[in-house]
Motif scaffolding. Sequence first.
Motif, PDB file in Angstrom:
ATOM      1  N   VAL A   2       0.844  -1.189   0.000  1.00  0.00           N
ATOM      2  CA  VAL A   2       0.000   0.000   0.000  1.00  0.00           C
ATOM      3  C   VAL A   2       0.878   1.237   0.000  1.00  0.00           C
ATOM      4  N   GLN A   3       0.544   2.172  -0.862  1.00  0.00           N
ATOM      5  CA  GLN A   3       1.221   3.449  -0.934  1.00  0.00           C
ATOM      6  C   GLN A   3       0.237   4.555  -0.575  1.00  0.00           C
ATOM      7  N   LEU A   4       0.750   5.607   0.062  1.00  0.00           N
ATOM      8  CA  LEU A   4      -0.079   6.718   0.478  1.00  0.00           C
ATOM      9  C   LEU A   4       0.341   7.982  -0.253  1.00  0.00           C
ATOM     10  N   ALA A   5      -0.641   8.733  -0.706  1.00  0.00           N
ATOM     11  CA  ALA A   5      -0.411   9.997  -1.385  1.00  0.00           C
ATOM     12  C   ALA A   5      -1.101  11.101  -0.595  1.00  0.00           C
ATOM     13  N   GLU A   6      -0.305  11.965   0.028  1.00  0.00           N
ATOM     14  CA  GLU A   6      -0.828  13.047   0.838  1.00  0.00           C
ATOM     15  C   GLU A   6      -0.817  14.351   0.057  1.00  0.00           C
ATOM     16  N   SER A   7      -1.775  15.208   0.369  1.00  0.00           N
ATOM     17  CA  SER A   7      -1.848  16.506  -0.276  1.00  0.00           C
ATOM     18  C   SER A   7      -2.647  17.457   0.602  1.00  0.00           C
ATOM     19  N   GLY A   8      -2.568  18.741   0.290  1.00  0.00           N
ATOM     20  CA  GLY A   8      -3.385  19.734   0.953  1.00  0.00           C
ATOM     21  C   GLY A   8      -2.662  20.678   1.879  1.00  0.00           C
ATOM     22  N   GLY A   9      -1.403  20.413   2.163  1.00  0.00           N
ATOM     23  CA  GLY A   9      -0.653  21.297   3.037  1.00  0.00           C
ATOM     24  C   GLY A   9      -0.343  22.614   2.362  1.00  0.00           C
ATOM     25  N   GLY A  10       0.115  23.564   3.167  1.00  0.00           N
ATOM     26  CA  GLY A  10       0.451  24.861   2.625  1.00  0.00           C
ATOM     27  C   GLY A  10       0.599  25.901   3.703  1.00  0.00           C
ATOM     28  N   LEU A  11       0.638  27.147   3.267  1.00  0.00           N
ATOM     29  CA  LEU A  11       0.774  28.298   4.153  1.00  0.00           C
ATOM     30  C   LEU A  11      -0.576  28.974   4.305  1.00  0.00           C
ATOM     31  N   VAL A  12      -0.974  29.236   5.534  1.00  0.00           N
ATOM     32  CA  VAL A  12      -2.255  29.868   5.805  1.00  0.00           C
ATOM     33  C   VAL A  12      -2.104  30.815   6.988  1.00  0.00           C
ATOM     34  N   GLN A  13      -2.897  31.877   6.998  1.00  0.00           N
ATOM     35  CA  GLN A  13      -2.870  32.825   8.100  1.00  0.00           C
ATOM     36  C   GLN A  13      -3.649  32.290   9.295  1.00  0.00           C
ATOM     37  N   PRO A  14      -3.343  32.762  10.488  1.00  0.00           N
ATOM     38  CA  PRO A  14      -4.122  32.346  11.658  1.00  0.00           C
ATOM     39  C   PRO A  14      -5.612  32.576  11.446  1.00  0.00           C
ATOM     40  N   GLY A  15      -6.396  31.595  11.861  1.00  0.00           N
ATOM     41  CA  GLY A  15      -7.831  31.639  11.652  1.00  0.00           C
ATOM     42  C   GLY A  15      -8.285  31.016  10.358  1.00  0.00           C
ATOM     43  N   LEU A  20      -6.526  18.454   4.405  1.00  0.00           N
ATOM     44  CA  LEU A  20      -5.524  17.474   4.024  1.00  0.00           C
ATOM     45  C   LEU A  20      -6.199  16.206   3.518  1.00  0.00           C
ATOM     46  N   SER A  21      -5.568  15.568   2.551  1.00  0.00           N
ATOM     47  CA  SER A  21      -6.066  14.322   2.004  1.00  0.00           C
ATOM     48  C   SER A  21      -4.949  13.293   1.991  1.00  0.00           C
ATOM     49  N   CYS A  22      -5.308  12.044   2.167  1.00  0.00           N
ATOM     50  CA  CYS A  22      -4.361  10.949   2.096  1.00  0.00           C
ATOM     51  C   CYS A  22      -5.060   9.771   1.441  1.00  0.00           C
ATOM     52  N   ALA A  23      -4.627   9.433   0.245  1.00  0.00           N
ATOM     53  CA  ALA A  23      -5.237   8.360  -0.521  1.00  0.00           C
ATOM     54  C   ALA A  23      -4.342   7.130  -0.508  1.00  0.00           C
ATOM     55  N   ALA A  24      -4.934   5.992  -0.200  1.00  0.00           N
ATOM     56  CA  ALA A  24      -4.220   4.725  -0.179  1.00  0.00           C
ATOM     57  C   ALA A  24      -4.476   3.960  -1.465  1.00  0.00           C
ATOM     58  N   SER A  25      -3.428   3.394  -2.010  1.00  0.00           N
ATOM     59  CA  SER A  25      -3.553   2.589  -3.211  1.00  0.00           C
ATOM     60  C   SER A  25      -2.634   1.381  -3.102  1.00  0.00           C
ATOM     61  N   GLY A  26      -2.954   0.336  -3.857  1.00  0.00           N
ATOM     62  CA  GLY A  26      -2.146  -0.866  -3.842  1.00  0.00           C
ATOM     63  C   GLY A  26      -2.986  -2.098  -3.637  1.00  0.00           C
ATOM     64  N   THR A  27      -2.364  -3.111  -3.052  1.00  0.00           N
ATOM     65  CA  THR A  27      -3.020  -4.386  -2.826  1.00  0.00           C
ATOM     66  C   THR A  27      -3.310  -4.574  -1.349  1.00  0.00           C
ATOM     67  N   PHE A  28      -4.554  -4.824  -1.027  1.00  0.00           N
ATOM     68  CA  PHE A  28      -4.960  -5.048   0.351  1.00  0.00           C
ATOM     69  C   PHE A  28      -6.342  -5.680   0.367  1.00  0.00           C
ATOM     70  N   PHE A  29      -6.632  -6.342   1.477  1.00  0.00           N
ATOM     71  CA  PHE A  29      -7.959  -6.897   1.664  1.00  0.00           C
ATOM     72  C   PHE A  29      -8.920  -5.855   2.222  1.00  0.00           C
ATOM     73  N   ALA A  30      -8.443  -5.102   3.195  1.00  0.00           N
ATOM     74  CA  ALA A  30      -9.280  -4.091   3.818  1.00  0.00           C
ATOM     75  C   ALA A  30      -8.400  -3.051   4.493  1.00  0.00           C
ATOM     76  N   ILE A  31      -8.879  -1.822   4.510  1.00  0.00           N
ATOM     77  CA  ILE A  31      -8.226  -0.759   5.258  1.00  0.00           C
ATOM     78  C   ILE A  31      -8.957  -0.589   6.580  1.00  0.00           C
TER      79      ILE A  31
END
Length: 119
Positions: A2-15, A20-31
């Motif tokens: 299983v490989q994970l692909a994260e995204s959504g980080g960045g710079l933001v002002q207070p408030g 964030l997203s993390c997508a799993a891909s590959g071979t598995f029976f269940a997550i």
Amino acid sequence: QVQLAESGGGLVQPGGSLRLSCAASGTFFAINDMGWNRQAPGKEREFVAVISSGGSTTYADSVKGRFTISRDNTKNTVYLQMNSLEPEDTAVYSCDVHYSDGDVRYEVWGQGTQVTVSS
């Protein structure tokens, strides 16, 4: 398997908000459990949130009421909606996924995505 692909980080002002997203891909029976952790410079890794395969959630006290973890089982993806961000939330956020292949249980970590909260 299983490989994970994260995204959504960045710079933001207070408030501000980030998702964030993390997508799993590959071979598995269940997550199974899917979660998020973070590590700020000079600090130890900190648990943020976790969600079970059935949708049960647990949050760190520091993010309760501001962060929401969710998952889309059809996409094998876990999300972290972060609202009312504070400078103290600045850290590298990593997803943590438990999965099964046959009757064997595995754990895999994402590479991490930087979240910076600054004015």
